[in-house]
Scaffold this motif. Structure first.
Motif, PDB file in Angstrom:
ATOM      1  N   ASP A  26      10.703  48.734 -34.543  1.00 14.80           N
ATOM      2  CA  ASP A  26      10.786  49.765 -33.509  1.00 14.80           C
ATOM      3  C   ASP A  26      11.758  49.350 -32.400  1.00 14.80           C
ATOM      4  O   ASP A  26      11.401  49.163 -31.246  1.00 14.80           O
ATOM      5  CB  ASP A  26       9.399  50.031 -32.911  1.00 14.80           C
ATOM      6  CG  ASP A  26       9.387  51.282 -32.036  1.00 14.80           C
ATOM      7  OD1 ASP A  26      10.276  52.132 -32.207  1.00 14.80           O
ATOM      8  OD2 ASP A  26       8.481  51.396 -31.176  1.00 14.80           O
ATOM      9  N   VAL A  27      13.020  49.211 -32.797  1.00 16.51           N
ATOM     10  CA  VAL A  27      14.071  48.750 -31.889  1.00 16.51           C
ATOM     11  C   VAL A  27      14.205  49.683 -30.690  1.00 16.51           C
ATOM     12  O   VAL A  27      14.152  50.914 -30.824  1.00 16.51           O
ATOM     13  CB  VAL A  27      15.411  48.662 -32.649  1.00 16.51           C
ATOM     14  CG1 VAL A  27      16.567  48.407 -31.696  1.00 16.51           C
ATOM     15  CG2 VAL A  27      15.336  47.578 -33.709  1.00 16.51           C
ATOM     16  N   LYS A  28      14.380  49.104 -29.518  1.00 19.98           N
ATOM     17  CA  LYS A  28      14.612  49.863 -28.291  1.00 19.98           C
ATOM     18  C   LYS A  28      16.107  49.869 -27.959  1.00 19.98           C
ATOM     19  O   LYS A  28      16.845  48.959 -28.353  1.00 19.98           O
ATOM     20  CB  LYS A  28      13.837  49.255 -27.121  1.00 19.98           C
ATOM     21  CG  LYS A  28      12.327  49.167 -27.348  1.00 19.98           C
ATOM     22  CD  LYS A  28      11.702  50.544 -27.431  1.00 19.98           C
ATOM     23  CE  LYS A  28      10.180  50.469 -27.426  1.00 19.98           C
ATOM     24  NZ  LYS A  28       9.644  49.792 -28.633  1.00 19.98           N
ATOM     25  N   PRO A  29      16.603  50.875 -27.227  1.00 22.20           N
ATOM     26  CA  PRO A  29      18.003  50.840 -26.800  1.00 22.20           C
ATOM     27  C   PRO A  29      18.297  49.573 -26.005  1.00 22.20           C
ATOM     28  O   PRO A  29      17.485  49.144 -25.179  1.00 22.20           O
ATOM     29  CB  PRO A  29      18.125  52.090 -25.923  1.00 22.20           C
ATOM     30  CG  PRO A  29      17.066  53.017 -26.426  1.00 22.20           C
ATOM     31  CD  PRO A  29      15.919  52.124 -26.814  1.00 22.20           C
ATOM     32  N   GLY A  30      19.425  48.950 -26.267  1.00 25.49           N
ATOM     33  CA  GLY A  30      19.785  47.699 -25.611  1.00 25.49           C
ATOM     34  C   GLY A  30      20.484  46.782 -26.586  1.00 25.49           C
ATOM     35  O   GLY A  30      21.181  47.239 -27.501  1.00 25.49           O
ATOM     36  N   LEU A  31      20.295  45.491 -26.415  1.00 34.44           N
ATOM     37  CA  LEU A  31      20.968  44.518 -27.258  1.00 34.44           C
ATOM     38  C   LEU A  31      19.983  43.466 -27.748  1.00 34.44           C
ATOM     39  O   LEU A  31      19.086  43.046 -27.009  1.00 34.44           O
ATOM     40  CB  LEU A  31      22.110  43.824 -26.502  1.00 34.44           C
ATOM     41  CG  LEU A  31      23.225  44.730 -25.964  1.00 34.44           C
ATOM     42  CD1 LEU A  31      23.007  44.977 -24.482  1.00 34.44           C
ATOM     43  CD2 LEU A  31      24.591  44.098 -26.195  1.00 34.44           C
ATOM     44  N   LEU A  32      20.180  43.041 -28.991  1.00 35.71           N
ATOM     45  CA  LEU A  32      19.426  41.940 -29.579  1.00 35.71           C
ATOM     46  C   LEU A  32      20.424  40.929 -30.117  1.00 35.71           C
ATOM     47  O   LEU A  32      21.500  41.299 -30.602  1.00 35.71           O
ATOM     48  CB  LEU A  32      18.532  42.419 -30.717  1.00 35.71           C
ATOM     49  CG  LEU A  32      17.361  43.343 -30.348  1.00 35.71           C
ATOM     50  CD1 LEU A  32      16.715  43.881 -31.626  1.00 35.71           C
ATOM     51  CD2 LEU A  32      16.326  42.589 -29.513  1.00 35.71           C
ATOM     52  N   GLY A  33      20.069  39.652 -30.040  1.00 42.26           N
ATOM     53  CA  GLY A  33      21.009  38.666 -30.541  1.00 42.26           C
ATOM     54  C   GLY A  33      20.413  37.290 -30.695  1.00 42.26           C
ATOM     55  O   GLY A  33      19.260  37.036 -30.362  1.00 42.26           O
ATOM     56  N   ILE A  34      21.239  36.406 -31.228  1.00 43.26           N
ATOM     57  CA  ILE A  34      20.903  34.988 -31.370  1.00 43.26           C
ATOM     58  C   ILE A  34      22.036  34.191 -30.736  1.00 43.26           C
ATOM     59  O   ILE A  34      23.216  34.454 -30.987  1.00 43.26           O
ATOM     60  CB  ILE A  34      20.745  34.589 -32.848  1.00 43.26           C
ATOM     61  CG1 ILE A  34      19.554  35.321 -33.479  1.00 43.26           C
ATOM     62  CG2 ILE A  34      20.571  33.076 -32.994  1.00 43.26           C
ATOM     63  CD1 ILE A  34      19.392  35.051 -34.975  1.00 43.26           C
ATOM     64  N   ALA A  35      21.672  33.213 -29.904  1.00 47.11           N
ATOM     65  CA  ALA A  35      22.645  32.310 -29.289  1.00 47.11           C
ATOM     66  C   ALA A  35      22.369  30.899 -29.787  1.00 47.11           C
ATOM     67  O   ALA A  35      21.233  30.556 -30.116  1.00 47.11           O
ATOM     68  CB  ALA A  35      22.535  32.373 -27.770  1.00 47.11           C
ATOM     69  N   TRP A  36      23.404  30.080 -29.857  1.00 44.77           N
ATOM     70  CA  TRP A  36      23.231  28.706 -30.307  1.00 44.77           C
ATOM     71  C   TRP A  36      24.122  27.793 -29.474  1.00 44.77           C
ATOM     72  O   TRP A  36      25.083  28.212 -28.838  1.00 44.77           O
ATOM     73  CB  TRP A  36      23.548  28.571 -31.797  1.00 44.77           C
ATOM     74  CG  TRP A  36      24.843  29.193 -32.215  1.00 44.77           C
ATOM     75  CD1 TRP A  36      26.070  28.623 -32.220  1.00 44.77           C
ATOM     76  CD2 TRP A  36      25.023  30.548 -32.690  1.00 44.77           C
ATOM     77  NE1 TRP A  36      27.026  29.511 -32.657  1.00 44.77           N
ATOM     78  CE2 TRP A  36      26.403  30.695 -32.964  1.00 44.77           C
ATOM     79  CE3 TRP A  36      24.170  31.626 -32.920  1.00 44.77           C
ATOM     80  CZ2 TRP A  36      26.934  31.896 -33.439  1.00 44.77           C
ATOM     81  CZ3 TRP A  36      24.695  32.806 -33.394  1.00 44.77           C
ATOM     82  CH2 TRP A  36      26.065  32.927 -33.663  1.00 44.77           C
ATOM     83  N   GLU A  37      23.764  26.504 -29.468  1.00 44.95           N
ATOM     84  CA  GLU A  37      24.503  25.500 -28.712  1.00 44.95           C
ATOM     85  C   GLU A  37      24.997  24.418 -29.655  1.00 44.95           C
ATOM     86  O   GLU A  37      24.275  23.970 -30.539  1.00 44.95           O
ATOM     87  CB  GLU A  37      23.607  24.866 -27.633  1.00 44.95           C
ATOM     88  CG  GLU A  37      23.158  25.840 -26.550  1.00 44.95           C
ATOM     89  CD  GLU A  37      22.255  25.187 -25.529  1.00 44.95           C
ATOM     90  OE1 GLU A  37      22.114  23.940 -25.588  1.00 44.95           O
ATOM     91  OE2 GLU A  37      21.689  25.910 -24.696  1.00 44.95           O
ATOM     92  N   TRP A  38      26.230  23.999 -29.423  1.00 45.96           N
ATOM     93  CA  TRP A  38      26.823  22.921 -30.210  1.00 45.96           C
ATOM     94  C   TRP A  38      26.628  21.595 -29.494  1.00 45.96           C
ATOM     95  O   TRP A  38      26.537  21.545 -28.275  1.00 45.96           O
ATOM     96  CB  TRP A  38      28.315  23.182 -30.424  1.00 45.96           C
ATOM     97  CG  TRP A  38      28.626  24.486 -31.063  1.00 45.96           C
ATOM     98  CD1 TRP A  38      29.157  25.591 -30.462  1.00 45.96           C
ATOM     99  CD2 TRP A  38      28.399  24.864 -32.436  1.00 45.96           C
ATOM    100  NE1 TRP A  38      29.295  26.621 -31.377  1.00 45.96           N
ATOM    101  CE2 TRP A  38      28.834  26.210 -32.593  1.00 45.96           C
ATOM    102  CE3 TRP A  38      27.884  24.197 -33.550  1.00 45.96           C
ATOM    103  CZ2 TRP A  38      28.764  26.863 -33.825  1.00 45.96           C
ATOM    104  CZ3 TRP A  38      27.810  24.862 -34.763  1.00 45.96           C
ATOM    105  CH2 TRP A  38      28.249  26.167 -34.900  1.00 45.96           C
ATOM    106  N   ALA A  39      26.604  20.502 -30.255  1.00 47.10           N
ATOM    107  CA  ALA A  39      26.447  19.170 -29.659  1.00 47.10           C
ATOM    108  C   ALA A  39      27.676  18.830 -28.830  1.00 47.10           C
ATOM    109  O   ALA A  39      28.782  19.264 -29.138  1.00 47.10           O
ATOM    110  CB  ALA A  39      26.237  18.133 -30.752  1.00 47.10           C
TER     111      ALA A  39
END
Length: 329
Positions: free
Chosen positions: A316-329
């Protein structure tokens, strides 16, 4: 009080009024105060260890008393700058280190965050995001496509592939859409490359139940809009399942992938997969209400396992943004 200490060339002699070892201690703490403000992290950590006069095995023991397990080798690497703590358990160790070394709270943590921010892969600015919205409207107009395309997404499964150079190499989508207008026979897919993306090098591959149509590109914003043509016309209520791939690999290191939703409803699954030669040290899912807004609903994603993937799943996605962030060593 009168100054009666002996002087040589106008300067107080060590050992008179202020002993030489006390002078060294003052200098050490003065240097520590300075590097705690300016960093970098490993220099500040080394100065703090020197100021407290603790051997690494003693620090390891005191951390263990707090339930934190860190090897002497790791502590040595951290203070030499050969490695930098990044994993959640390492960050907990840094917080405990501040206590062991009698430092103000978040002193070392702040230096780590500043270093991570300075090294974060280049991203589009908020102004660029606004410009991209205008450019997207332009591309959709050229393709004579309304904003909603005449369909709503029922299910979207998206796989993002991060290559050996930490670049967004490709993303593959499998979608199920439902028509809310008669006569729908296409879908316009949008690709928004990372900063530095060369849109001329982005390739669109039509998969199951569709074939390629017209493609429009906007270099300054890294946008590509591609028609995917169906083999039949949908009527109101009809569903259609299809797949497609954008092959990119033209930009620099990637630090996140974000999907925007103008309309609510449907389910969305995003998987990010990483090349064996380029594994991040941390990954986190998030939501945003709008471009440039502060991330919310953040959740740490485990990176352990042989498949080198992390994912988020949203019903049930809502208007807006979804995402995944990651960090490098």
């Amino acid at each position: 009080m009168n100054d009666t200490g002996d002087r040589v060339n106008g300067h107080r002699r060590p050992g008179v009024g202020l002993r030489e070892n006390e002078s060294d201690t003052v200098n050490i703490h003065s240097e520590l105060d300075q590097v705690l403000k300016t960093g970098p992290f490993h220099v500040a950590l080394r100065a703090a260890i020197q100021a407290r006069g603790l051997a690494l095995h003693r620090i390891q023991h005191r951390l263990a008393e707090r339930g934190i397990k860190v090897g002497v080798t790791s502590l040595s690497y951290w203070q030499q700058g050969n490695r930098r703590p990044a994993r959640p358990e390492s960050m907990r160790a840094v917080t405990a280190l501040e206590q062991v070394l009698e430092l103000p709270r978040d002193t070392l943590v702040r230096l780590l965050r500043e270093a991570a921010t300075a090294e974060r892969p280049a991203a589009w600015s908020y102004r660029s995001l606004v410009d991209a919205a205008d450019a997207l409207q332009q591309l959709l107009a050229e393709l004579r496509s309304p904003a909603d395309g005449g369909v709503h997404t029922v299910l979207h499964l998206e796989r993002v592939c991060i290559g050996a150079r930490r670049e967004l190499a490709a993303r593959h989508s499998e979608q199920v859409v439902r028509a809310h207008r008669d006569g729908i026979e296409r879908y316009v897919a949008i690709h928004y490359g990372d900063a530095g993306c060369d849109v001329s090098g982005v390739r669109v591959r039509a998969g199951e139940n569709c074939r390629p149509g017209s493609v429009r590109r906007h270099g300054p914003t890294g946008l590509v809009a591609a028609e995917l043509l169906f083999d039949r016309r949908l009527r109101v209520g009809d569903t259609h399942m299809f797949s497609y791939t954008f092959e990119d690999g033209t930009a620099g290191p990637s630090g996140e992938y974000v999907r925007g939703f103008s309309f609510g409803g449907g389910q969305y699954v995003l998987q990010a997969g990483f090349d064996m030669a380029a594994m991040p040290v941390r990954a986190q899912s998030f939501a945003r209400t709008a471009p440039g807004a502060r991330p919310t609903q953040t959740r740490e994603l485990p990176l352990a396992g042989p498949h080198r993937t992390v994912h988020l799943a949203q019903q049930d996605v809502k208007p807006g943004l979804l995402g995944i962030a990651w960090e490098w060593a």
